[in-house]
Motif scaffolding. Structure first.
Motif, PDB file in Angstrom:
ATOM      1  N   LEU A 145     -15.149  -1.536 -50.697  1.00  0.00           N
ATOM      2  CA  LEU A 145     -14.751  -0.246 -50.156  1.00  0.00           C
ATOM      3  C   LEU A 145     -14.021   0.575 -51.225  1.00  0.00           C
ATOM      4  O   LEU A 145     -13.548   0.040 -52.231  1.00  0.00           O
ATOM      5  N   PRO A 146     -13.930   1.901 -51.027  1.00  0.00           N
ATOM      6  CA  PRO A 146     -13.328   2.762 -52.042  1.00  0.00           C
ATOM      7  C   PRO A 146     -11.888   2.353 -52.381  1.00  0.00           C
ATOM      8  O   PRO A 146     -11.064   2.129 -51.500  1.00  0.00           O
ATOM      9  N   HIS A 147     -11.589   2.270 -53.677  1.00  0.00           N
ATOM     10  CA  HIS A 147     -10.259   1.887 -54.128  1.00  0.00           C
ATOM     11  C   HIS A 147     -10.102   2.201 -55.608  1.00  0.00           C
ATOM     12  O   HIS A 147     -11.082   2.452 -56.309  1.00  0.00           O
ATOM     13  N   ILE A 148      -8.856   2.176 -56.067  1.00  0.00           N
ATOM     14  CA  ILE A 148      -8.537   2.240 -57.496  1.00  0.00           C
ATOM     15  C   ILE A 148      -7.892   0.916 -57.864  1.00  0.00           C
ATOM     16  O   ILE A 148      -6.962   0.458 -57.191  1.00  0.00           O
ATOM     17  N   LYS A 207     -11.712   6.983 -57.026  1.00  0.00           N
ATOM     18  CA  LYS A 207     -11.943   5.743 -56.290  1.00  0.00           C
ATOM     19  C   LYS A 207     -13.372   5.278 -56.562  1.00  0.00           C
ATOM     20  O   LYS A 207     -14.287   6.097 -56.694  1.00  0.00           O
ATOM     21  N   HIS A 208     -13.560   3.968 -56.645  1.00  0.00           N
ATOM     22  CA  HIS A 208     -14.923   3.457 -56.811  1.00  0.00           C
ATOM     23  C   HIS A 208     -15.228   2.451 -55.703  1.00  0.00           C
ATOM     24  O   HIS A 208     -14.336   1.785 -55.173  1.00  0.00           O
ATOM     25  N   SER A 209     -16.494   2.383 -55.347  1.00  0.00           N
ATOM     26  CA  SER A 209     -16.947   1.454 -54.306  1.00  0.00           C
ATOM     27  C   SER A 209     -18.353   0.990 -54.623  1.00  0.00           C
ATOM     28  O   SER A 209     -19.096   1.655 -55.345  1.00  0.00           O
ATOM     29  N   ILE A 210     -18.702  -0.183 -54.102  1.00  0.00           N
ATOM     30  CA  ILE A 210     -20.070  -0.699 -54.171  1.00  0.00           C
ATOM     31  C   ILE A 210     -20.613  -0.689 -52.744  1.00  0.00           C
ATOM     32  O   ILE A 210     -20.081  -1.364 -51.859  1.00  0.00           O
TER      33      ILE A 210
END
Length: 250
Positions: A145-148, A207-210
């Protein structure tokens, strides 16, 4: 330094991407990918509970002839999902259906293909310094999920190697360019063997997510359902130089 810039020219793709995000869609060839994935899976396997390791041994014994046939498909290096002990959720709720471990050393240093692949990856790291390596294995239905990433634990850049099934990396800025504009978002499909680097502005302000994989048709066998393993390399957060710089201002 000359070798680093040569690699950037040969492998990177920059169209429509922020300056602080670099993407190398075809960095590792299939032989290198196989060596890296096999080494990473062995690291993860030894950290699992005894029951999970026994299930895998029994499966490999009963399917020995099938496993000996080299199909050339990297996905065949993975076992079916049920033979891994995937965690349902991370302590902070960010990762779903995964295995992970830290790597301080590798057991495959004598393998020339593995050693060469690792050497090329080290050259790609943006700058010298102490790094930390982390393995993250997502189940077919796993997602991030989206996070830094924790800014207190690692520094200004993160490098990710993708192995296995293609997945979409989504990057979303924390703030919009103006009150009337949406946040800047871009998606990158990460094929097996690709490498990306997020640094500086993209490291701290996106933020990045897979994303979770698309639904899988019922006729697709579990072994081909789309597991993904990433090798994450981060530069360690270095507190001492920062403190020295602060003290020098007084």
């Amino acid at each position: 330094m000359q070798r680093y810039h040569s690699i950037l020219r040969r492998y990177s793709t920059r169209s429509a991407l922020p300056a602080d995000f670099q993407w190398f869609p075809r960095f590792f060839n299939p032989t290198e990918q196989h060596a890296l994935l096999s080494a990473a899976l062995r690291k993860l396997d030894v950290a699992e509970p005894t029951a999970a390791r026994k299930r895998r041994r029994d499966f490999l014994v009963s399917h020995q002839q099938d496993r000996l046939r080299d199909t050339g498909d990297l996905k065949d290096v993975f076992l079916p999902d049920e033979f891994y002990h995937f965690e349902e959720g991370h302590y902070d709720g960010v990762i779903k259906r995964f295995r992970e471990t830290r790597v301080s050393s590798w057991d495959d240093e004598k393998d020339p293909v593995f050693r060469s692949a690792l050497g090329r990856l080290e050259v790609l790291c943006p700058n010298a310094g102490r790094t930390q390596t982390h393995l993250l294995h997502l189940a077919s239905d796993g997602e991030i999920l989206p996070h830094i990433d924790n800014v207190d634990a690692s520094g200004s850049w993160i490098l990710g190697v993708s192995l296995g099934s293609d997945r979409v990396l989504r990057m979303e800025s924390l703030e919009a360019d103006s009150d009337c504009s949406p946040r800047h978002t871009f998606d990158v499909t990460l094929p097996s063997g690709s490498v990306y680097i997020q640094r500086d502005d993209v490291r701290y302000n996106y933020k990045h997510s897979i994303l979770r994989a698309e639904p899988i048709p019922a006729q697709v066998t579990p072994q081909a359902q789309g597991q993904r393993l990433s090798i994450m390399v981060r530069v360690r957060f270095q507190l001492v130089p920062i403190l020295r710089e602060i003290m020098n201002t007084f």
